[in-house]
Enzyme design. Structure first.
Site, PDB file in Angstrom:
ATOM      1  N   ASN A 169       0.837  -1.208   0.000  1.00 31.65           N
ATOM      2  CA  ASN A 169       0.000   0.000   0.000  1.00 31.65           C
ATOM      3  C   ASN A 169       0.870   1.257   0.000  1.00 31.65           C
ATOM      4  O   ASN A 169       0.385   2.346   0.281  1.00 31.65           O
ATOM      5  CB  ASN A 169      -0.904   0.013   1.233  1.00 31.65           C
ATOM      6  CG  ASN A 169      -1.835  -1.190   1.279  1.00 31.65           C
ATOM      7  OD1 ASN A 169      -2.373  -1.591   0.248  1.00 31.65           O
ATOM      8  ND2 ASN A 169      -2.018  -1.773   2.451  1.00 31.65           N
ATOM      9  N   HIS A 205     -13.543  -1.767   6.632  1.00 36.04           N
ATOM     10  CA  HIS A 205     -12.381  -2.497   7.146  1.00 36.04           C
ATOM     11  C   HIS A 205     -12.674  -3.165   8.497  1.00 36.04           C
ATOM     12  O   HIS A 205     -13.452  -2.653   9.304  1.00 36.04           O
ATOM     13  CB  HIS A 205     -11.245  -1.478   7.307  1.00 36.04           C
ATOM     14  CG  HIS A 205      -9.901  -2.068   7.562  1.00 36.04           C
ATOM     15  ND1 HIS A 205      -9.396  -2.219   8.826  1.00 36.04           N
ATOM     16  CD2 HIS A 205      -8.959  -2.529   6.713  1.00 36.04           C
ATOM     17  CE1 HIS A 205      -8.179  -2.733   8.744  1.00 36.04           C
ATOM     18  NE2 HIS A 205      -7.891  -2.936   7.473  1.00 36.04           N
ATOM     19  N   GLU A 228     -15.787   3.975   4.140  1.00 36.91           N
ATOM     20  CA  GLU A 228     -14.449   4.294   3.644  1.00 36.91           C
ATOM     21  C   GLU A 228     -14.631   5.208   2.447  1.00 36.91           C
ATOM     22  O   GLU A 228     -15.719   5.241   1.868  1.00 36.91           O
ATOM     23  CB  GLU A 228     -13.729   3.006   3.212  1.00 36.91           C
ATOM     24  CG  GLU A 228     -13.188   2.253   4.392  1.00 36.91           C
ATOM     25  CD  GLU A 228     -12.673   0.857   4.044  1.00 36.91           C
ATOM     26  OE1 GLU A 228     -12.120   0.658   2.955  1.00 36.91           O
ATOM     27  OE2 GLU A 228     -12.841  -0.030   4.891  1.00 36.91           O
ATOM     28  N   SER A 281     -10.762  -0.747   0.546  1.00 34.31           N
ATOM     29  CA  SER A 281      -9.420  -1.323   0.562  1.00 34.31           C
ATOM     30  C   SER A 281      -9.241  -2.540  -0.330  1.00 34.31           C
ATOM     31  O   SER A 281      -8.160  -2.750  -0.869  1.00 34.31           O
ATOM     32  CB  SER A 281      -9.033  -1.684   1.995  1.00 34.31           C
ATOM     33  OG  SER A 281      -9.914  -2.653   2.523  1.00 34.31           O
ATOM     34  N   ASP A 336     -13.245   6.870   6.540  1.00 31.34           N
ATOM     35  CA  ASP A 336     -11.885   6.329   6.600  1.00 31.34           C
ATOM     36  C   ASP A 336     -11.223   6.515   5.235  1.00 31.34           C
ATOM     37  O   ASP A 336     -11.629   5.893   4.250  1.00 31.34           O
ATOM     38  CB  ASP A 336     -11.965   4.846   6.994  1.00 31.34           C
ATOM     39  CG  ASP A 336     -10.594   4.189   7.111  1.00 31.34           C
ATOM     40  OD1 ASP A 336      -9.584   4.831   6.769  1.00 31.34           O
ATOM     41  OD2 ASP A 336     -10.550   3.009   7.540  1.00 31.34           O
ATOM     42  N   HIS A 352      -7.085   4.702   1.977  1.00 32.12           N
ATOM     43  CA  HIS A 352      -6.556   4.449   0.623  1.00 32.12           C
ATOM     44  C   HIS A 352      -6.693   5.638  -0.314  1.00 32.12           C
ATOM     45  O   HIS A 352      -6.441   5.511  -1.507  1.00 32.12           O
ATOM     46  CB  HIS A 352      -7.208   3.199   0.033  1.00 32.12           C
ATOM     47  CG  HIS A 352      -6.881   1.982   0.833  1.00 32.12           C
ATOM     48  ND1 HIS A 352      -5.724   1.256   0.632  1.00 32.12           N
ATOM     49  CD2 HIS A 352      -7.515   1.414   1.875  1.00 32.12           C
ATOM     50  CE1 HIS A 352      -5.685   0.268   1.519  1.00 32.12           C
ATOM     51  NE2 HIS A 352      -6.754   0.336   2.287  1.00 32.12           N
ATOM     52  N   LYS A 358       0.206   4.065   4.639  1.00 26.62           N
ATOM     53  CA  LYS A 358       0.007   3.659   3.234  1.00 26.62           C
ATOM     54  C   LYS A 358       0.695   4.675   2.318  1.00 26.62           C
ATOM     55  O   LYS A 358       1.919   4.736   2.345  1.00 26.62           O
ATOM     56  CB  LYS A 358      -1.479   3.435   2.997  1.00 26.62           C
ATOM     57  CG  LYS A 358      -1.867   2.121   3.693  1.00 26.62           C
ATOM     58  CD  LYS A 358      -3.310   1.815   3.837  1.00 26.62           C
ATOM     59  CE  LYS A 358      -3.402   0.487   4.615  1.00 26.62           C
ATOM     60  NZ  LYS A 358      -4.698   0.252   5.218  1.00 26.62           N
TER      61      LYS A 358
HETATM   62  C1  LIG Z   1      -5.032  -0.425   6.536  1.00 29.31           C
HETATM   63  C2  LIG Z   1      -6.352   0.097   6.912  1.00 29.31           C
HETATM   64  C3  LIG Z   1      -6.620   0.512   8.219  1.00 29.31           C
HETATM   65  C4  LIG Z   1      -5.665   0.276   9.342  1.00 29.31           C
HETATM   66  O1  LIG Z   1      -4.600   1.146   9.308  1.00 29.31           O
HETATM   67  P1  LIG Z   1      -3.213   0.663   9.954  1.00 29.31           P
HETATM   68  O2  LIG Z   1      -2.451   1.915  10.110  1.00 29.31           O
HETATM   69  O3  LIG Z   1      -2.627  -0.298   8.980  1.00 29.31           O
HETATM   70  O4  LIG Z   1      -3.549   0.003  11.257  1.00 29.31           O
HETATM   71  C5  LIG Z   1      -7.829   1.097   8.473  1.00 29.31           C
HETATM   72  N1  LIG Z   1      -8.758   1.244   7.518  1.00 29.31           N
HETATM   73  C6  LIG Z   1      -8.549   0.821   6.255  1.00 29.31           C
HETATM   74  C7  LIG Z   1      -9.607   1.005   5.241  1.00 29.31           C
HETATM   75  C8  LIG Z   1      -7.354   0.225   5.919  1.00 29.31           C
HETATM   76  O5  LIG Z   1      -7.150  -0.234   4.693  1.00 29.31           O
END
Ligand SMILES: *Cc1c(COP(=O)(O)O)cnc(C)c1O
Length: 394
Positions: free
Chosen positions: A48, A134, A183, A187, A212, A215, A246
């Site tokens: 990522n 997620h 989101e 993801s 969220d 990405h 990411k």
């Molecule tokens: C990777 C991810 C997370 C978690 O983040 P980390 O910093 O890896 O713990 C949360 N939400 C989504 C949509 C993700 O892809």
């Protein structure tokens, strides 16, 4: 002890039978478009690290400087032993980037979700989730004790049904607050949420919204601010969340929003309060990452990334040519079929992960191909050739 070991062996055997067993593969190089596993080098389409910042000299130098000045560890929770300057610099940089009053960082995105959702919602409240959010959001929502409702992925009519239901639902001792969570870029599918319409719906029903941007941060919107910025709705989202691990190239999670939200989380987010602060180097690297994505260099990394995704989609005849994200799922369905495909790609020195249940639904297993600005056109062509040999594409 024997019965414990026997029971775990039995459970592991079941996972193997179902093609759901997972194992770690040791990598003896930095993350990048080439990774070393065993004595082989693989072309990597699994990370990522969308802009190639994890190994960028500016981030590495910032981390090294932070180690020299602030040491390797943070000492304790930020409320206990004092809060090191690199965290404050990071949060100020983040709030300016996200154009919010304030921001707070956590050790991971997972911890940000758990701490925030359980602080904001309790058993008298209602949380409405997109079906594909997620795992950290699902876990947090369950842990909060709130009543949960799940709407069909990106389905506005179903979301509205759930909001109507929530408006009539009994609270407890007080009025139930309703929190919608989605989101911005999903993801495992790489598609986008209709954020403008979701914002309009949550306003219509007086609900709160958490988005969220794990990405999308660094990738979409002006200067890579995210999808909420691209849609012009960031000011109407109560809680913006994301990760620093990411596109931003470092590690950690963040929440951006009002000063009141951040002050409240400092007082109530248990994963923030009861956890040692991350290493200062991670904060310094993330600050450098945020500065970089907003610079001219960041702009050109984003355009290289889009170029690679476009080349790939065109070559495999992917239906959705619109470039939204760096994630292209090749959904094969069966778990075994997907594992075999990933193994055959590895035999051609290409690393693409087989994503299976419980990360995605049973029978929706996929090769999740992710791109980085540091891939070259030749790298993409190599992947396409390998997939063609396996007769995979759309
Ligand atoms: C990777 C991810 C997370 C978690 O983040 P980390 O910093 O890896 O713990 C949360 N939400 C989504 C949509 C993700 O892809």
């Amino acid at each position: 002890m024997n019965s414990f070991a026997d029971e775990l062996s039995r459970r592991l055997a079941t996972l193997r039978e179902q093609n759901l067993f997972r194992e770690l593969r040791r990598v003896d190089s930095a993350q990048g478009t080439r990774i070393a596993i065993g004595n082989k080098t693989f072309l990597n389409f699994s990370a990522n690290d969308y802009l190639g910042l994890a190994h960028h000299p500016e981030l590495k130098e910032a981390a090294v400087r932070a180690v020299e000045k602030f040491g390797a560890g943070a000492g304790a929770s930020r409320l206990i032993c004092g809060s090191l300057a690199p965290f404050h610099e990071l949060e100020e940089t983040l709030a300016a980037f996200k154009q919010t009053e304030a921001a707070l960082t956590f050790a991971t995105g997972y911890a940000a979700a758990v701490g925030t959702i359980t602080a904001v919602c309790g058993k008298d409240d209602i949380i409405i989730l997109d079906k594909l959010v997620h795992a950290c959001i699902v876990d947090a929502a369950k842990l909060s004790g709130a009543k949960l409702r799940v709407f069909v992925h990106n389905d506005l009519a179903d979301l509205e049904d759930k909001l109507k239901w929530a408006a009539k639902a009994e609270g407890g001792r007080r009025k139930a607050e309703v929190l919608v969570i989605t989101e911005s870029i999903f993801s495992m599918d790489g598609d986008a949420a209709p954020l403008r319409e979701i914002v309009a719906l949550k306003e219509k029903y007086g609900a709160w919204l958490m988005v969220d941007e794990a990405h999308a941060t660094g990738i979409l919107g002006k200067h890579g601010r995210g999808l909420a910025d691209a849609f012009g709705v960031s000011g109407q989202i109560e809680i913006q969340m994301g990760t620093l691990g990411k596109a931003l190239g470092a590690s950690g999670g963040y929440i951006a929003g009002s000063q009141a939200l951040i002050d409240y989380l400092v007082n109530r987010a248990r994963s923030f309060i009861f956890s040692t602060a991350p290493v200062p180097a991670a904060a310094a690297a993330a600050t450098a990452g945020i500065k970089l994505v907003q610079s001219a260099a960041g702009e050109s990394l984003r355009s290289q990334l889009q170029q690679r995704v476009a080349e790939f989609k065109l070559a495999i005849g992917h239906g959705k040519l619109e470039i939204l994200s760096a994630i292209v799922p090749l959904i094969l369905g069966g778990e075994e079929k997907t594992l075999v495909a990933a193994t055959k790609l590895r035999e051609q020195n290409i690393f693409v992960p087989a994503i299976r249940y419980p990360t995605v639904a049973r029978g929706a297993a996929r090769l999740r191909v992710t791109f980085s600005a540091t891939h070259t056109a030749t790298d993409v062509a190599e992947l396409v050739t390998a997939l063609n040999k396996l007769a995979i594409g759309n």
